[in-house]
Design a protein around this motif. Structure first.
Motif, short mmCIF file in Angstrom:
data_model
loop_
_atom_site.label_atom_id
_atom_site.label_comp_id
_atom_site.label_asym_id
_atom_site.label_seq_id
_atom_site.Cartn_x
_atom_site.Cartn_y
_atom_site.Cartn_z
N LEU A 40 9.25 16.32 5.42
CA LEU A 40 10.10 15.11 5.52
C LEU A 40 9.18 13.89 5.62
CD1 LEU A 40 12.71 13.49 6.01
CD2 LEU A 40 12.66 14.25 8.39
N VAL A 41 9.38 12.94 4.73
CA VAL A 41 8.52 11.75 4.67
C VAL A 41 9.39 10.50 4.82
CG1 VAL A 41 6.89 10.42 3.27
CG2 VAL A 41 6.88 12.92 3.14
N ALA A 42 8.96 9.56 5.67
CA ALA A 42 9.68 8.29 5.80
C ALA A 42 8.71 7.13 5.84
CB ALA A 42 10.54 8.30 7.07
N HIS A 43 9.15 5.98 5.33
CA HIS A 43 8.33 4.77 5.53
C HIS A 43 8.98 3.87 6.58
CE1 HIS A 43 10.79 1.80 3.44
NE2 HIS A 43 10.87 2.54 2.35
N THR A 44 8.27 2.81 6.97
CA THR A 44 8.71 1.97 8.09
C THR A 44 8.90 0.51 7.68
OG1 THR A 44 6.39 1.70 8.69
CG2 THR A 44 7.60 3.41 9.87
N SER A 45 9.12 0.27 6.39
CA SER A 45 9.17 -1.10 5.88
C SER A 45 10.58 -1.66 5.82
CB SER A 45 8.54 -1.12 4.48
OG SER A 45 8.95 -2.28 3.78
N GLY A 46 10.71 -2.96 6.06
CA GLY A 46 12.00 -3.62 5.97
C GLY A 46 12.41 -3.89 4.53
N SER A 47 11.42 -4.10 3.66
CA SER A 47 11.72 -4.61 2.32
C SER A 47 11.70 -3.56 1.22
CB SER A 47 10.69 -5.69 1.95
OG SER A 47 10.90 -6.82 2.74
N ILE A 48 11.02 -2.45 1.45
CA ILE A 48 10.85 -1.45 0.38
C ILE A 48 12.04 -0.49 0.38
CG2 ILE A 48 9.35 0.38 -0.49
CD1 ILE A 48 8.03 -2.34 -0.69
N PRO A 49 12.68 -0.32 -0.79
CA PRO A 49 13.84 0.59 -0.83
C PRO A 49 13.42 2.05 -0.61
CG PRO A 49 13.33 -0.27 -3.03
CD PRO A 49 12.44 -0.98 -2.08
N ILE A 50 14.38 2.83 -0.18
CA ILE A 50 14.14 4.25 0.07
C ILE A 50 13.71 4.96 -1.22
CG2 ILE A 50 16.57 4.86 -0.34
CD1 ILE A 50 16.36 7.00 1.80
N SER A 51 14.10 4.41 -2.38
CA SER A 51 13.85 5.07 -3.67
C SER A 51 12.37 5.25 -3.98
CB SER A 51 14.53 4.27 -4.79
OG SER A 51 14.08 2.92 -4.76
N ALA B 92 0.81 -1.22 0.00
CA ALA B 92 0.00 0.00 0.00
C ALA B 92 0.84 1.27 0.00
CB ALA B 92 -0.94 -0.01 1.21
N ILE B 93 2.17 1.13 0.17
CA ILE B 93 3.01 2.33 0.28
C ILE B 93 2.92 3.19 -0.99
CG2 ILE B 93 5.41 3.15 0.44
CD1 ILE B 93 6.00 0.86 2.36
N GLY B 94 3.00 2.55 -2.16
CA GLY B 94 2.97 3.28 -3.42
C GLY B 94 1.70 4.12 -3.57
N GLU B 95 0.58 3.53 -3.19
CA GLU B 95 -0.72 4.20 -3.27
C GLU B 95 -0.76 5.44 -2.37
OE1 GLU B 95 -3.77 4.58 -5.37
OE2 GLU B 95 -2.48 2.80 -5.65
N VAL B 96 -0.23 5.30 -1.14
CA VAL B 96 -0.21 6.43 -0.20
C VAL B 96 0.71 7.53 -0.72
CG1 VAL B 96 0.49 7.16 2.13
CG2 VAL B 96 -0.85 5.06 1.83
N VAL B 97 1.88 7.12 -1.24
CA VAL B 97 2.83 8.11 -1.76
C VAL B 97 2.17 8.96 -2.84
CG1 VAL B 97 4.95 8.37 -3.14
CG2 VAL B 97 4.92 6.82 -1.17
N PHE C 177 20.34 2.69 14.77
CA PHE C 177 21.43 2.35 13.86
C PHE C 177 21.14 2.95 12.48
CE2 PHE C 177 20.70 -1.04 16.90
CZ PHE C 177 21.96 -1.33 17.39
N GLU C 178 22.18 3.04 11.64
CA GLU C 178 21.95 3.39 10.24
C GLU C 178 22.02 2.12 9.41
OE1 GLU C 178 24.07 6.78 8.54
OE2 GLU C 178 24.41 7.52 10.58
N ALA C 179 21.16 2.02 8.40
CA ALA C 179 21.21 0.88 7.48
C ALA C 179 20.68 1.32 6.13
CB ALA C 179 20.38 -0.29 8.02
N ASP C 180 21.43 1.04 5.08
CA ASP C 180 20.91 1.35 3.74
C ASP C 180 19.89 0.30 3.33
OD1 ASP C 180 22.31 -0.88 2.91
OD2 ASP C 180 23.99 0.26 2.09
N SER C 181 19.30 0.50 2.15
CA SER C 181 18.18 -0.37 1.75
C SER C 181 18.61 -1.83 1.62
CB SER C 181 17.57 0.14 0.43
OG SER C 181 16.97 1.40 0.64
N GLU C 182 19.84 -2.07 1.17
CA GLU C 182 20.34 -3.43 0.99
C GLU C 182 20.51 -4.12 2.36
OE1 GLU C 182 20.35 -5.01 -1.66
OE2 GLU C 182 21.26 -6.79 -0.79
N LYS C 183 21.07 -3.38 3.30
CA LYS C 183 21.27 -3.91 4.65
C LYS C 183 19.90 -4.18 5.30
CE LYS C 183 24.93 -3.01 7.97
NZ LYS C 183 26.01 -2.08 8.30
#
Lengths: 232, 232
Positions: free
Chosen positions: B64-75, B50-55, B131-137
């Motif tokens: 400033l907008v952030a999502h909370t998902s483990g699998s969806i890339p920041i892009s 549903a993230i795409g639809e909300v965006v 912690f910091e983690a990029d989308s791959e991590k």
């Protein structure tokens, strides 16, 4: 008086738990040196494979003998001893990790009602959670405990390895695992199930399988558990 | 001010955690009614699908907008917003089960160093473990959490079903599962591994497989995890 035969994790913990409640001694399973002839209860706490060997060496005149295994039937003791049974504590024992003995469920079986009562009497000094279970029920308990304990630990190991490969501190998943268990105090595992397989989210599932492509063994585990969750 | 978009478990818990620290509002993801145009942080807490639809529906002028998902890339946020990032709490959220928010690890990503610092600032009101983690991590974290949480819960469900079939109270395995986790505070999962597969005890393993013969899906899971343990 209780005689505990064994040198491993279970023997060490049972000795620790009983020694303040009853006169208790710990006996080397190879030499049986110092084994009392008249202990009220002789507990065989050795690995499944070694029980038969210990039984052979014990005098048949011992007043009451029990083993502590989940998988071995009571009958292994029946040919030799007059009074015999099973004292099966459902727990994972490690010498250096403390336990709250009182909450450990103990499953008792005996050759007679009188033996069951005797073993239960000793068990009550150890735990508040005492049940009866015949050998068939105990086998099922052991099977359940393999899934709940041994396999859960294996999954934690997989998670730790994935984190290690990603250079992430392995303890970051500990709060998640604790909460996963805590939920089971409030609801069935079926109701508590979350995650991509539960949501039938094939995009995430396929992305995870792709990440595991160099580990066919982990892919197989991922697939088979995901399939089980999907079909619930 | 923080605006939390969502109605599910994560949104409910984040609202609960933030509302005493910051001015916080909870916004329906379908209507977006009452969405503040000037929230310091707008958190998208909806399911991955549903993230795409909300965006699409959000104004691009949000600070400033952030999502909370483990699998969806920041892009997924990059084409629309000027400042964007990820706030990923590694935890399993259930509305009715309490949480100690302070211990939950939060993994932060941002379009710039400044955004990372801003999201970390808000995260510090929520948790002590940031912690910091990029989308791959983050994808790897999510994969690890599927094994450690979702699959562990599924194994608990298998154990509960075996106990149920044997007419044994399902909670008897809870102390065992708690101890299995507790051991991981003291040692690696590899060192903590016990059970028939670890001992390569084929007699017990075959007896367990025989007990599962009417459940080929469980046999497959039993075999594949046992094989993994044996090969360690």
């Amino acid at each position: 008086m209780i005689a505990i035969i064994g040198r491993g994790n279970v023997a060490t913990h049972l000795f620790r738990a009983f020694k303040n409640k009853e006169e208790t001694c710990l006996v080397n399973p190879h030499t049986l040196e110092g084994l009392p002839a008249d202990a009220d209860l002789t507990l065989i706490c050795v690995s499944d494979n070694a029980i038969g060997e210990v039984v052979k060496k014990l005098p048949s005149s011992l007043p009451l003998v029990a083993h502590t295994s989940g998988s071995i039937p009571i009958s292994v003791l029946g040919d030799k001893f007059k009074n015999y049974g099973v004292f099966y504590p459902l727990q994972t024992f490690t010498k250096d990790v403390e336990l709250n003995y009182k909450e450990i469920p103990v499953f008792v079986e005996g050759d007679s009602e009188k033996t069951v009562e005797k073993i239960k009497h000793f068990a009550s000094a150890f735990s508040h959670n005492i049940f009866e279970a015949d050998s068939e029920k105990r086998r099922k308990l052991h099977l359940a405990s393999v899934f709940a304990c041994n396999f859960t630990n294996a999954l934690a190991g997989i998670a730790q390895n994935i984190l290690k490969e990603a250079a992430i501190d392995k303890t970051v998943i500990n709060p998640l695992m604790r909460q996963t268990l805590k939920k089971l105090d409030y609801m069935d595992a079926g109701a508590a199930q979350t995650g991509p397989a539960k949501r039938k989210d094939d995009i995430v599932i396929n992305s995870h399988l792709q990440m595991l492509k160099d580990h066919p063994d982990l892919m197989q585990i991922y697939k088979s558990i995901s399939d089980l969750i999907r079909e619930q």
